[in-house]
Motif scaffolding. Structure first.
Motif, PDB file in Angstrom:
ATOM      1  N   LYS A  51      41.791  43.893  39.175  1.00 42.63           N
ATOM      2  CA  LYS A  51      42.321  42.875  38.288  1.00 42.63           C
ATOM      3  C   LYS A  51      43.820  42.687  38.463  1.00 42.63           C
ATOM      4  O   LYS A  51      44.369  41.683  38.039  1.00 42.63           O
ATOM      5  N   GLN A  76      35.941  40.695  40.674  1.00 41.24           N
ATOM      6  CA  GLN A  76      36.853  41.075  39.609  1.00 41.24           C
ATOM      7  C   GLN A  76      38.307  40.782  39.937  1.00 41.24           C
ATOM      8  O   GLN A  76      39.166  40.994  39.104  1.00 41.24           O
ATOM      9  N   MET A  77      38.565  40.308  41.170  1.00 39.46           N
ATOM     10  CA  MET A  77      39.934  39.943  41.504  1.00 39.46           C
ATOM     11  C   MET A  77      40.165  38.501  41.111  1.00 39.46           C
ATOM     12  O   MET A  77      39.384  37.632  41.478  1.00 39.46           O
ATOM     13  N   PRO A  78      41.240  38.230  40.365  1.00 37.76           N
ATOM     14  CA  PRO A  78      41.508  36.829  40.038  1.00 37.76           C
ATOM     15  C   PRO A  78      42.127  36.119  41.235  1.00 37.76           C
ATOM     16  O   PRO A  78      42.819  36.726  42.035  1.00 37.76           O
ATOM     17  N   SER A  79      41.841  34.829  41.365  1.00 33.37           N
ATOM     18  CA  SER A  79      42.418  34.089  42.478  1.00 33.37           C
ATOM     19  C   SER A  79      43.847  33.714  42.113  1.00 33.37           C
ATOM     20  O   SER A  79      44.193  33.683  40.948  1.00 33.37           O
TER      21      SER A  79
ATOM     22  N   GLU C  57      45.035  33.047  38.262  1.00 32.78           N
ATOM     23  CA  GLU C  57      43.979  32.478  37.429  1.00 32.78           C
ATOM     24  C   GLU C  57      43.689  33.446  36.281  1.00 32.78           C
ATOM     25  O   GLU C  57      43.567  34.635  36.483  1.00 32.78           O
ATOM     26  N   MET C  59      41.861  35.729  33.592  1.00 32.67           N
ATOM     27  CA  MET C  59      40.582  36.431  33.580  1.00 32.67           C
ATOM     28  C   MET C  59      40.630  37.406  32.423  1.00 32.67           C
ATOM     29  O   MET C  59      41.553  38.191  32.302  1.00 32.67           O
ATOM     30  N   SER C 200      44.814  41.013  33.314  1.00 30.44           N
ATOM     31  CA  SER C 200      45.116  40.507  34.642  1.00 30.44           C
ATOM     32  C   SER C 200      45.861  39.196  34.503  1.00 30.44           C
ATOM     33  O   SER C 200      45.815  38.558  33.458  1.00 30.44           O
TER      34      SER C 200
END
Lengths: 151, 629, 292
Positions: A51, A76-79, C57, C59, C200
């Motif tokens: 994250k 689970q990685m945000p862009s 982005e 999350m 995040s």
């Protein structure tokens, strides 16, 4: 280039994941973080948390067990995010190509942006790969901006 | 007809007595509800009328005679009645001791009868003038008792629904309100003593309500400790009578401590207050009392009965100032209680035990303020008293609802509460917010206490600093537990229990009170606290508006940020992620086991009990020495 | 100074503070890098990190997580703003403490093992440093004669009368900056990121900003220790005090390994509190003896 776009290129945080590698490439990645190769000058920090990470460094031919985990970590990685396949095992399966217990390389599971060959991949090559990924990110950002200006 | 203050005070004592007996007679549930609802409405109205009368006449103290009350042609000999009931009560205590084969109870009761008979024999026919004194301390206590108490009794209508002895239960609870009101209005020390012992009796009867072995043992233990305090109180009364030849509290306080043995009765009354308020080393009865039904814990053991002890301390606070070492010792008992109970609460998982320890800790803070005895400190004590009563009652009530709906009192099991019982979780969250966080009211009290403590007693500051950090620890742990919710909560078929209307009404009422008090903290101080402070000291420390302004601003910002964030953050399915489990995906349970086994419960209790016992003995020695020399 | 000039200066300080702290943290990373015989990132690296996070982005796991992060940021900003406006130290302390508690509850409100562990450890950290911080502020107030920051600002000699309190505050700084040996909450690479693990992108940026304001407040308290009428000397010494604290923390960080949480609690409870009490005792004795 806007501040945020510049910051994305200047501050790539990596997540390193081993999908069944012999640890050769992992040791080389670790070596990159040491004072001798010092990737922190590029702003790279090794975050163990998808994250928080921008770049996913994958080593190893993706074993059947690691497949789902790799997918979940990627999700689970945000862009915006980049994936770098380190070592020939990650690129094409390497010496384990066509074995029954692996997916033949990372790009069979998740989309890969940069391939860093080598067995084991040298730290210089890994750093080169990360810079290549950042250049690609920069290009993608410029393209996106140009598309917005055209509209 | 205007409600005159004296009439309000009288009715505040009589109405519960009448309603209590009516409740006993009304066996049907619907009748019970009518009686309790009527009582609640009348009590709230009367206490507000009392405050209004005091406020509108601008008086800071009103006195009345009530030795005999005339209603048309009937003369009620109140003084005689109270004396007779007092002896009846003492004999009933002896009977309890005999029935439960407890020699200590019998001994204590006898030890109370002896001094009482002495005084009555010598003073027969003697009147105390004035017998009722109403100042803002009484008004504050009356408001807390009547409003918070009534809400709790309405709550217990639903809580004790399935209990077959609830008529008895409700009648004792209602009677108890009358006794508390009587205690805070009495100027005659003997009347105060009588009402004090009535609350002891109510406590004993209510703790033993379930009639299980554990309940009976806890009830007896509570009786022993509080009767012991009563013995100290009785001896104090005898000493006052022998030395100062008066039974009027006001005269004792006005005497200025010049009599030969003036300090001793003050120390003994402080001792009685310590047992009533379960300060260390007398805290074990309050912890045992948690076996009682939750409305009992809410009413007696957090917002009202234990406040009677600190009320007595506040009442005699001018007398405590007669001797500096006494001030220091009283403050030490409060500080030790605060630190001890804060540390002990960290390791508990039973919600009621956590709340019990927290209650003792907050009472310790009030006791500490009385010991410091500056205008700032007493203001802090009063603000703390008001806010703590409301918030703690709210917390106990929410814990009770959780016990009924989710069948657990363990904080570890309260995970997912936000999903299953959102209203209760919200009320619990607001309760914990108001009890420990800025910008809510308790924080205002904490700030005042810190300011007060630093002015006088730097040593006590260390205990205060450690204690307040540890307080945040166990409350944050609890808050986190009820907020912890998994992904299944967003699903439409998540299990949500329906909450009864009475629960919503009473919990909502206390939430509204807590929030309103926090918003109106300046008004509370100006209209309720300052008049009493002006009476005791010459200056009123919290007069300036800007001292409390940051709090109001913070509260507004707090609410604003929450609403703004809720508006701006929209949950779209594509941005909802799952928890990081190193890529895994399996069912797991979460334990909060970080703190329980770290500090040995028994060892900590032993150390603090020892320290507090030393202080209490020192206090008695001071009393003895000042009289002898 | 006219009131509106003062107001402008205060607002400027509030806006500049997070940038200043970010630069200080950048200097922190450079010093660490040089100590380890490497080049290190540029000074503005921390700012690049922050803006990168803002541009990610979003999350999240649930909404309360974000709400509590916002409350953490809000209360640390409130605490710092109250400090810059020169109000009561105790209110400032409690506002900051509330912020820390909100961060912990935010970490608890997601059902994640690492997050819960981090939240528990963060609570232990708070229990360790808050008594020391509160006592230090109280002794500063008692020694300085007032709890209002505007008055304390003019007492210029606190560094000479309360040196041990300064040392105790450095211990608090070590814990707050998450430096070895007491980086207990976000024990990096052991419990990933502790309470921040499920945050995040922009929400992590919110917590980072809150952290900067927390540090800004602590550095601000360091600047209370010296003042003089000469504006230049005053500013120079204040900056020197902050840099000295930072460098001492750096040296401790690079020379030690992570210790257990019990050691942290024992250390602050003994060394932290005893240092402050000893300082106050010495000052009281000297004052009674007429020396100062």
């Amino acid at each position: 280039m806007s501040l945020i776009e510049k910051s994305r290129v200047k501050s790539p945080w990596i997540l390193h994941f081993d999908t069944g590698s012999c640890n050769g490439c992992d040791i080389e990645i670790l070596a990159c973080l040491t004072p001798r190769y010092d990737v922190e000058r590029f702003g790279i920090l090794n975050k163990g948390n998808p994250k928080h990470a921008d770049i996913l460094l994958v080593t190893g031919p993706v074993s059947k067990r690691a497949r789902e985990r790799l997918k979940r970590l990627y999700e689970q990685m945000p862009s915006p995010k980049m994936v770098i396949a380190c070592g020939t095992c990650a690129c094409t399966g390497g010496v384990f190509h066509n074995c029954y217990n692996i997916e033949q390389g990372v790009d069979k599971v998740i989309p890969v942006d940069v391939y860093v060959p080598g067995c084991a991949a040298k730290p210089e090559a890994i750093i080169d790969g990360v810079i290549e990924a950042l250049n690609k990110l920069q290009k993608l950002q410029e393209e996106a901006r140009r598309k917005k200006e055209v509209k | 007809m205007t409600m005159n203050a004296g009439l309000s005070a009288l009715l505040l004592v009589l109405v519960p007595v009448i309603m209590g007996m009516a409740s006993l007679a009304a066996r049907r549930i619907s009748l019970q509800r009518i009686v309790v609802g009527l009582m609640a409405a009348v009590m709230v109205f009367l206490s507000l009328a009392l405050f209004w009368d005091m406020y509108s006449t601008g008086a800071s103290r009103m006195t009345f005679e009530a030795d005999e009350i005339e209603i048309n042609v009937v003369i009620i000999p109140v003084a005689l009645l109270i004396t007779a009931l007092d002896f009846a009560l003492m004999l009933y205590f002896v009977y309890i001791g005999v029935r439960w084969r407890n020699a200590i109870v019998v001994a204590f009761a006898v030890l109370q009868i002896i001094p009482l008979s002495l005084i009555e024999y010598a003073e027969f026919g003697h009147t105390v003038s004035p017998s009722i004194v109403i100042d803002y301390l009484s008004v504050i206590m009356a408001l807390v008792i009547s409003i918070v108490g009534s809400i709790i009794i309405v709550y217990s209508l639903k809580y004790m629904e399935s209990d077959d002895r609830q008529a008895r239960f409700h009648s004792i609870m209602i009677l108890f309100l009358g006794a508390m009101n009587g205690a805070v209005f009495s100027n005659n020390i003997l009347w105060l003593f009588f009402f004090w012992e009535v609350t002891t009796l109510c406590c004993f009867l209510l703790i033993g309500h379930e009639r299980t072995k554990e309940a009976n043992e806890s009830a007896l233990r509570a009786l022993i400790y509080t009767l012991g305090g009563g013995v100290a109180f009785a001896f104090a009364i005898v000493m006052i009578w022998l030395q100062m030849d008066t039974m009027s509290l006001q005269e004792v306080l006005d005497s200025g401590g010049t009599a030969a043995w003036a300090i001793a009765p003050v120390a003994l009354m402080a001792l009685a207050a310590f047992t009533k308020s379960a300060q260390v080393p007398f805290q074990s009865w309050l912890l045992g009392a948690m076996v009682a039904p939750t409305p009992v814990s809410a009413l007696l053991h957090s917002s009202t009965m234990v406040k009677l002890g600190v009320y007595l301390l506040l009442r005699i606070s001018p007398a405590i100032a007669w001797e500096t070492s006494l001030m220091w010792l009283v403050a030490s008992v409060g500080a030790i209680s605060f630190l001890a109970t804060s540390i002990l609460a960290v390791m508990q998982t039973n919600a009621k035990r956590v709340l019990a320890y927290s209650t003792i800790g907050n009472l310790g803070l009030i006791v500490m303020c009385v010991g410091i005895n500056t205008s700032f400190a007493i203001s802090a004590a009063l603000v703390l008293l008001i806010f703590h009563a409301v918030s703690k009652a709210l917390l106990f009530m929410t814990v009770g609802v959780v016990k009924h709906e989710a069948h657990t009192l363990n904080i570890e099991d309260m995970e997912n509460l936000r999903c299953r019982l959102p209203f209760v979780a919200g009320a619990m969250l607001i309760g914990i917010f108001t009890i420990m966080l800025p910008p809510f009211g308790m924080f205002a009290a904490k700030w005042l206490i810190v300011e007060a403590a630093s002015a006088g007693f730097p040593v006590v500051l260390i205990l205060l600093a450690i204690g307040s950090a540890v307080t945040a620890l166990y409350y944050a742990k609890w808050m986190g537990r009820i907020m912890s919710v998994g992904a299944t909560c967003e699903l439409p078929d998540a299990v949500r229990s329906k909450l009864s209307g009475i629960y919503k009404l009473t919990l909502g009422a206390l939430v509204a009170c807590a929030v309103a008090l926090s918003l109106l903290v300046f008004q509370t101080v100006q209209y309720l606290v300052n008049p009493y402070i002006a009476l005791l000291f010459d200056e009123v420390p919290i007069g300036e508006f800007d001292v409390l302004l940051p709090l109001i601003v913070m509260l507004a910002i707090f609410g604003g940020v929450i609403l703004l964030t809720m508006k701006l953050v929209k949950i779209r399915p594509e941005i909802v992620s799952s928890a990081y489990l190193c890529g895994e995906n399996f069912d797991y349970s979460l334990a909060g086991a970080y703190f329980d086994k770290r500090v040995p419960d028994a060892g900590v209790t032993y150390i603090f009990n020892f320290a507090a016992t030393v202080v209490v003995l020192a206090m008695l020695m001071v009393a003895f020495l000042t009289g002898v020399m | 100074m006219d009131w509106w000039v003062l107001l402008l200066v205060q607002i400027a300080v509030i806006i500049a503070a997070p940038f200043a702290v970010a630069i200080l943290l950048g200097i922190d990373r450079i010093i660490t890098a040089r100590m380890q015989n490497r080049v290190g990132p540029p000074v503005s690296q921390v700012l690049y990190d922050f803006f990168k996070l803002v541009g990610k982005e979003p999350m999240l796991l649930n909404r309360p997580q974000v709400i509590f992060a916002m409350l953490y940021l809000t209360f640390t900003i409130i605490a710092f703003v109250l400090f810059v406006f020169g109000l009561d130290l105790i209110i400032i302390f409690f506002a900051g403490a509330a912020g820390s508690v909100f961060l912990v509850v935010g970490a608890f409100s997601v059902r994640s093992p690492y997050s819960h562990m981090g939240a528990n450890r963060e609570l232990l950290q708070i229990t360790a440093y808050e008594p020391v911080l509160l006592l230090a502020l109280l002794i500063i107030g008692i020694q300085g004669g007032s709890f209002v920051v505007a008055d304390l600002y003019r007492v210029g000699d606190l560094i000479f009368t309360l040196p041990l309190v300064f040392v105790a505050l450095i211990v608090v700084l070590v814990i707050k900056m998450q430096k070895s040996p007491y980086d207990v909450a976000t024990a990096h690479q052991e419990i990933v990121s502790g309470p921040f693990v499920e945050y995040s992108g922009p929400y992590l940026a919110i917590t980072k900003l809150g952290h900067w304001f927390e540090l800004a407040l602590l550095f601000g308290i360091f600047t209370l220790f010296f003042n003089s009428d000469n504006l230049l000397i005053s500013a120079a010494v204040k900056v020197l005090l902050v840099l000295v604290a930072l460098i001492v923390v750096q040296i401790i960080d690079n020379a030690t390994a992570r210790l257990t949480r019990e050691r942290m609690l024992k250390f602050t409870a003994t060394f932290g509190i005893i240092a402050i009490v000893a300082n106050y005792a010495i000052v009281s004795i000297l004052r009674n003896a007429g020396v100062i």
